[in-house]
Design an enzyme around this catalytic site. Structure first.
Site, PDB file in Angstrom:
ATOM      1  N   GLY A   1       0.797  -1.221   0.000  1.00 55.65           N
ATOM      2  CA  GLY A   1       0.000   0.000   0.000  1.00 55.65           C
ATOM      3  C   GLY A   1       0.824   1.262   0.000  1.00 55.65           C
ATOM      4  O   GLY A   1       0.264   2.358  -0.134  1.00 55.65           O
TER       5      GLY A   1
ATOM      6  N   ASP B   1       9.933  -7.685  -0.906  1.00 58.07           N
ATOM      7  CA  ASP B   1      10.999  -6.678  -0.850  1.00 58.07           C
ATOM      8  C   ASP B   1      11.325  -6.340   0.607  1.00 58.07           C
ATOM      9  O   ASP B   1      11.682  -5.208   0.931  1.00 58.07           O
ATOM     10  CB  ASP B   1      10.616  -5.415  -1.624  1.00 58.07           C
ATOM     11  CG  ASP B   1      11.820  -4.547  -1.972  1.00 58.07           C
ATOM     12  OD1 ASP B   1      12.948  -5.080  -1.987  1.00 58.07           O
ATOM     13  OD2 ASP B   1      11.642  -3.342  -2.203  1.00 58.07           O
TER      14      ASP B   1
END
Length: 393
Positions: free
Chosen positions: A266, A289
């Site tokens: 987000g 990530d």
């Protein structure tokens, strides 16, 4: 229900009334006494071979069954960044692998971001010599080199002093004797003025991914024709989509042979852009990530010679540069469903089957270990949760 604990392997069981990504209707999944998937058949189908007499029946009542997640871009965990691996802290790899198993990940690519050649080769040596001793442990599937052949102007949080020009000689010096364990390398194709580096890397069996790049659509298409099959964290560290210059992402979205990774926290990409991405491209897979503080509380942590601050799972440098996340991979699955971007089947697929396809691993099919996740969506709240299926269910 989102949990995983060390338990005996799932074996000698017939899972019935299961939804399985990629399969129509409800399925039954027969797992043999060795914990291997024997058959996957529609409910009501007669088994092709006679099961054992003591076969257990597990009715999952329409819940989803999948393999565990595969994370193709993860930078560290439990306080250790993979570029900081040494012989002394090598045992931390076992701890990280067990932690990842407990957050639903079956396999991963330790990702080495831009640093010195010496640091990269030291980390490669540690990973090459690592062998997990635990059954309940995510497997290292290879290494992802994210850099150091990146565009200076799209380097993001990568330290500028370690960026290198892209040439075969530089590549050979970087990877040394470790080509066999390098699964993916992220690079900026516009740095290769010879057009020889990508074919060379492909000749070594290394998947080339475009990222941290200013490449135009024409430059990207040329790279695809030379064998590039992947884009690293779509939208991030690359030119934005533009109606007169679609850039490398636009070229990738229009190419069915190229898969794009993306982050669903987000923050790296807002939900509306993720929805556009999912509508426009079929070749997608989730990555975390995640950075070294994965598994630790929010706070300020060292990161190479700098510091990062983690707030609500998002990592930034002191100047505000977005540098990663500390949210596990499967949180991205839950976010996609929570945001209403895609259905449960698609969200699960993006973290389990899709990354396997990206690196040519088998998806949920017979003759594989039954490392299953069971996913349940609450009818009242819509919340998606998961648990590992083990010997004691």
């Amino acid at each position: 229900m989102t949990k995983a604990t060390p338990n005996p392997i799932l074996s000698n069981v017939d899972i019935i009334n299961a939804r399985v990504p990629g399969y129509q209707d409800l399925q039954m999944i027969w797992v043999n006494e060795n914990g291997i998937i024997e058959q996957i058949l529609p409910m009501g189908t007669v088994c092709k071979r006679l099961p054992a007499e003591d076969l257990q029946i597990l009715d999952v009542a329409g819940d989803w069954i999948s393999l565990g997640g595969v994370d193709l871009q993860i930078n560290g965990g439990l306080g250790l960044a993979f570029p900081d691996l040494t012989a002394e802290n090598a045992p931390m790899l076992e701890n990280i692998s067990q932690f990842l198993w407990n957050v639903g990940v079956d396999g991963y690519l330790p990702t080495l971001v831009t640093t010195s050649i010496e640091n990269i080769q030291r980390s490669l040596a540690v990973i090459a010599n690592f062998s997990s001793i635990s059954v309940n442990s995510a497997k290292i599937l290879g290494v992802h080199l994210e850099g150091p052949f990146l565009n200076y102007y799209k380097r993001g949080a990568h330290p500028a002093e370690y960026l290198l020009p892209l040439s075969i000689d530089k590549v050979k010096r970087l990877i040394g004797d470790y080509a066999s364990i390098i699964k993916i390398i992220t690079l900026a194709p516009e740095l290769d003025t010879t057009g020889k580096v990508i074919p060379y890397l492909r000749s070594l069996g290394i998947i080339v991914s475009l990222g941290h790049s200013q490449a135009t659509a024409v430059e990207a298409q040329s790279a695809f024709e030379m064998g590039v099959t992947m884009i690293t964290h779509a939208f991030n560290a690359m030119p934005p989509l533009h109606h007169r210059e679609p850039g490398l992402l636009g070229a990738a979205m229009n190419n069915p042979g190229v898969m794009c990774s993306f982050i669903a926290d987000g923050q790296h990409v807002v939900p509306i852009m993720l929805e556009i991405l999912l509508r426009a491209s079929k070749g997608l897979f989730l990555v975390s990530d995640a950075l070294a503080p994965l598994g630790l509380a929010d706070g300020v942590y060292p990161w190479d010679s700098r510091q990062i601050e983690i707030i609500n799972g998002t990592a930034r440098l002191a100047d505000g540069t977005l540098s990663g996340t500390t949210l596990p991979l499967l949180v991205g699955v839950q976010n996609l469903v929570k945001w209403g971007i895609c259905d449960v089947e698609k969200a699960i697929y993006l973290a389990t089957d899709a990354p396997r396809k990206a690196i040519n691993l088998p998806t949920l099919t017979p003759n594989q270990p039954a490392n299953f996740l069971r996913w349940h969506q609450d009818e009242a709240t819509g919340e998606l949760s998961w648990q590992r299926l083990t010997g004691d269910r």
